[in-house]
Design a protein around this motif. Sequence first.
Motif, PDB file in Angstrom:
ATOM      1  N   ALA A  64       0.859  -1.181   0.000  1.00 38.94           N
ATOM      2  CA  ALA A  64       0.000   0.000   0.000  1.00 38.94           C
ATOM      3  C   ALA A  64       0.893   1.227   0.000  1.00 38.94           C
ATOM      4  CB  ALA A  64      -0.919   0.007   1.220  1.00 38.94           C
ATOM      5  N   ASN A  65       0.541   2.209  -0.812  1.00 36.15           N
ATOM      6  CA  ASN A  65       1.341   3.429  -0.924  1.00 36.15           C
ATOM      7  C   ASN A  65       0.433   4.645  -0.826  1.00 36.15           C
ATOM      8  OD1 ASN A  65       2.413   5.686  -2.994  1.00 36.15           O
ATOM      9  ND2 ASN A  65       4.137   4.728  -1.959  1.00 36.15           N
ATOM     10  N   LEU A  66       0.861   5.621  -0.027  1.00 38.70           N
ATOM     11  CA  LEU A  66       0.090   6.849   0.165  1.00 38.70           C
ATOM     12  C   LEU A  66       1.014   8.050  -0.007  1.00 38.70           C
ATOM     13  CD1 LEU A  66      -2.590   8.225   1.033  1.00 38.70           C
ATOM     14  CD2 LEU A  66      -1.767   8.058   3.399  1.00 38.70           C
ATOM     15  N   THR A  67       0.611   8.986  -0.850  1.00 42.25           N
ATOM     16  CA  THR A  67       1.363  10.223  -1.068  1.00 42.25           C
ATOM     17  C   THR A  67       0.420  11.405  -0.877  1.00 42.25           C
ATOM     18  OG1 THR A  67       2.851   9.166  -2.662  1.00 42.25           O
ATOM     19  CG2 THR A  67       2.731  11.563  -2.699  1.00 42.25           C
ATOM     20  N   LEU A  68       0.758  12.290   0.058  1.00 37.59           N
ATOM     21  CA  LEU A  68      -0.068  13.456   0.350  1.00 37.59           C
ATOM     22  C   LEU A  68       0.812  14.698   0.426  1.00 37.59           C
ATOM     23  CD1 LEU A  68      -2.327  11.993   3.199  1.00 37.59           C
ATOM     24  CD2 LEU A  68      -2.925  12.244   0.781  1.00 37.59           C
ATOM     25  N   GLY A  69       0.258  15.824   0.024  1.00 34.60           N
ATOM     26  CA  GLY A  69       0.998  17.077   0.112  1.00 34.60           C
ATOM     27  C   GLY A  69       0.047  18.250   0.284  1.00 34.60           C
ATOM     28  N   TRP A  70       0.461  19.216   1.086  1.00 38.96           N
ATOM     29  CA  TRP A  70      -0.343  20.415   1.320  1.00 38.96           C
ATOM     30  C   TRP A  70       0.540  21.654   1.170  1.00 38.96           C
ATOM     31  CZ3 TRP A  70      -0.482  16.084   4.349  1.00 38.96           C
ATOM     32  CH2 TRP A  70      -1.711  15.406   4.440  1.00 38.96           C
ATOM     33  N   LEU A  71      -0.060  22.721   0.682  1.00 41.07           N
ATOM     34  CA  LEU A  71       0.649  23.983   0.496  1.00 41.07           C
ATOM     35  C   LEU A  71      -0.208  25.119   1.050  1.00 41.07           C
ATOM     36  CD1 LEU A  71       2.926  25.723  -0.767  1.00 41.07           C
ATOM     37  CD2 LEU A  71       1.573  25.753  -2.877  1.00 41.07           C
ATOM     38  N   VAL A  86       7.024   5.397  -9.977  1.00 41.31           N
ATOM     39  CA  VAL A  86       7.463   6.040  -8.736  1.00 41.31           C
ATOM     40  C   VAL A  86       8.857   5.534  -8.378  1.00 41.31           C
ATOM     41  CG1 VAL A  86       6.997   6.389  -6.287  1.00 41.31           C
ATOM     42  CG2 VAL A  86       5.094   6.274  -7.908  1.00 41.31           C
ATOM     43  N   ASN A  87       9.777   6.463  -8.109  1.00 38.51           N
ATOM     44  CA  ASN A  87      11.140   6.133  -7.701  1.00 38.51           C
ATOM     45  C   ASN A  87      11.422   6.748  -6.336  1.00 38.51           C
ATOM     46  OD1 ASN A  87      12.771   4.872 -10.156  1.00 38.51           O
ATOM     47  ND2 ASN A  87      11.354   6.395 -10.982  1.00 38.51           N
ATOM     48  N   ILE A  92      17.826  10.693   4.738  1.00 38.71           N
ATOM     49  CA  ILE A  92      17.265  11.663   3.805  1.00 38.71           C
ATOM     50  C   ILE A  92      16.643  10.896   2.645  1.00 38.71           C
ATOM     51  CG2 ILE A  92      17.731  13.632   2.307  1.00 38.71           C
ATOM     52  CD1 ILE A  92      18.061  14.225   5.244  1.00 38.71           C
ATOM     53  N   GLY A  93      15.439  11.303   2.245  1.00 35.85           N
ATOM     54  CA  GLY A  93      14.743  10.596   1.180  1.00 35.85           C
ATOM     55  C   GLY A  93      14.263  11.526   0.083  1.00 35.85           C
ATOM     56  N   LEU A  94      14.219  10.989  -1.132  1.00 35.64           N
ATOM     57  CA  LEU A  94      13.701  11.716  -2.287  1.00 35.64           C
ATOM     58  C   LEU A  94      12.729  10.807  -3.027  1.00 35.64           C
ATOM     59  CD1 LEU A  94      13.666  14.055  -4.353  1.00 35.64           C
ATOM     60  CD2 LEU A  94      15.633  12.966  -5.467  1.00 35.64           C
ATOM     61  N   ASP A  95      11.488  11.259  -3.160  1.00 33.55           N
ATOM     62  CA  ASP A  95      10.470  10.532  -3.913  1.00 33.55           C
ATOM     63  C   ASP A  95      10.149  11.302  -5.188  1.00 33.55           C
ATOM     64  OD1 ASP A  95       8.987   8.170  -2.253  1.00 33.55           O
ATOM     65  OD2 ASP A  95       9.816   9.674  -0.899  1.00 33.55           O
ATOM     66  N   ILE A  96      10.143  10.590  -6.315  1.00 33.64           N
ATOM     67  CA  ILE A  96       9.818  11.187  -7.608  1.00 33.64           C
ATOM     68  C   ILE A  96       8.731  10.342  -8.258  1.00 33.64           C
ATOM     69  CG2 ILE A  96      10.686  11.878  -9.868  1.00 33.64           C
ATOM     70  CD1 ILE A  96      13.477  12.011  -8.637  1.00 33.64           C
ATOM     71  N   GLY A  97       7.618  10.979  -8.602  1.00 32.86           N
ATOM     72  CA  GLY A  97       6.512  10.264  -9.224  1.00 32.86           C
ATOM     73  C   GLY A  97       6.161  10.846 -10.579  1.00 32.86           C
ATOM     74  N   LEU A  98       5.922   9.970 -11.552  1.00 36.34           N
ATOM     75  CA  LEU A  98       5.505  10.369 -12.895  1.00 36.34           C
ATOM     76  C   LEU A  98       4.242   9.592 -13.259  1.00 36.34           C
ATOM     77  CD1 LEU A  98       8.973  10.207 -14.713  1.00 36.34           C
ATOM     78  CD2 LEU A  98       7.863  12.241 -13.782  1.00 36.34           C
ATOM     79  N   ARG A  99       3.333  10.261 -13.976  1.00 39.52           N
ATOM     80  CA  ARG A  99       2.100   9.580 -14.379  1.00 39.52           C
ATOM     81  C   ARG A  99       1.601  10.161 -15.694  1.00 39.52           C
ATOM     82  NH1 ARG A  99      -2.681   8.781 -10.155  1.00 39.52           N
ATOM     83  NH2 ARG A  99      -2.895  11.043 -10.269  1.00 39.52           N
ATOM     84  N   GLN A 136       2.318  14.110 -15.840  1.00 42.20           N
ATOM     85  CA  GLN A 136       2.098  14.498 -14.454  1.00 42.20           C
ATOM     86  C   GLN A 136       3.320  14.091 -13.619  1.00 42.20           C
ATOM     87  OE1 GLN A 136      -1.882  13.240 -13.047  1.00 42.20           O
ATOM     88  NE2 GLN A 136      -2.297  12.637 -15.166  1.00 42.20           N
ATOM     89  N   SER A 137       3.677  14.925 -12.658  1.00 44.77           N
ATOM     90  CA  SER A 137       4.870  14.620 -11.867  1.00 44.77           C
ATOM     91  C   SER A 137       4.781  15.257 -10.491  1.00 44.77           C
ATOM     92  CB  SER A 137       6.134  15.113 -12.584  1.00 44.77           C
ATOM     93  OG  SER A 137       6.140  16.529 -12.673  1.00 44.77           O
ATOM     94  N   TYR A 138       5.536  14.695  -9.563  1.00 46.00           N
ATOM     95  CA  TYR A 138       5.722  15.296  -8.248  1.00 46.00           C
ATOM     96  C   TYR A 138       7.062  14.832  -7.700  1.00 46.00           C
ATOM     97  CZ  TYR A 138       4.751  10.845  -5.881  1.00 46.00           C
ATOM     98  OH  TYR A 138       4.812   9.548  -5.450  1.00 46.00           O
ATOM     99  N   TRP A 139       7.601  15.580  -6.756  1.00 40.80           N
ATOM    100  CA  TRP A 139       8.785  15.136  -6.027  1.00 40.80           C
ATOM    101  C   TRP A 139       8.724  15.676  -4.611  1.00 40.80           C
ATOM    102  CZ3 TRP A 139      12.214  18.694  -4.007  1.00 40.80           C
ATOM    103  CH2 TRP A 139      12.206  19.973  -4.559  1.00 40.80           C
TER     104      TRP A 139
END
Length: 316
Positions: free
Chosen positions: A124-131, A266-267, A278-285, A302-305
């Motif tokens: 299971a994978n969950l990615t959330l972000g708020w600004l 997702v990498n 330290i971690g770096l997540d990069i997602g492409l869709r 689509q992308s996020y990091w």
Amino acid sequence: MQRLIWIALLTAFTLPSFLTAQTREEMMAEKEMKSATLDSLKTALGTLGKQVATLEGEVASLTDQLTPYPRWNKGMLGNLGLNFATFSDWLSKSQSNTSAVNIGVTSTAFANGDWEKSFWRNSANLTLGWLKFDDKDNPDDTEGFQVAADAFNLSSLYGFKLSPKFAISTLGEYRTSILEGKFNNPGYLDLGAGGTWTPANNLVVVIHPLNYNFVFADQDFSYESSLGAKIVADYTKKIVQGLNWKSNLSAFMSYQGSDLSNWTWVNTFSTAYKGIGIGLDIGLRNNKQEALAAELDNNPLQSYWILGLSYAISSN
């Protein structure tokens, strides 16, 4: 007397050359002796290396035979990114009094079971972000946090082993968002069957030519479900000591055309010392139906990091 002087002079000029020649011959002999010893040691070292490799393989085989089934590997890893910024009377900015907060969270949990003739891999994978951006000089700007990233993925793969590296398998995978009323709107459910290839312990490749992609949505745009092929590849590698890489590609190729196809890649890169680093997540869709639902003429990548503090917890 004159003869003695000439003999002395001749000896003085020729003796150093003689001594040098003798020393050079001795050095050559010493070099040959040490070279022979070095070659002998290299041969012995090569033999020992082969013996060590053989013993390591035998120990690994015995360990595998002694480890009872079922064998479970469970764990959790993730990344927490935080960014805070405040500007006060910073006149080089058009908005001189601002504050901003950016929060990003990724988390992955897994439970992989292995039996003598089958396996069951769950994740299971969950990615959330708020600004949050606050212009203190503008009372009408948006208050509170806005969603910057939102993705949830759940997958379960079961396989029956035909050989140590190949199995017939079935896969269920569900993808959606969970914030702002987006849960299952849209939601994607893949159900299919085919084969799973495991060429190495750190690489799993799923190829299911029979897969149905169900799409659920409660929007004006009409999403379409379709039959197609499902391809999943999951890879993990320790790049160097203390730096790990995990990569997951999930793709659906619709037999009705590329407009109904989609893929997500997702990498995750992480350094870890006792589970913290330290971690770096990069997602492409890429998803054409989502682009059409957003009334876009093109189909953008689509992308996020997320860069931040990483953690890892595992148990066997």
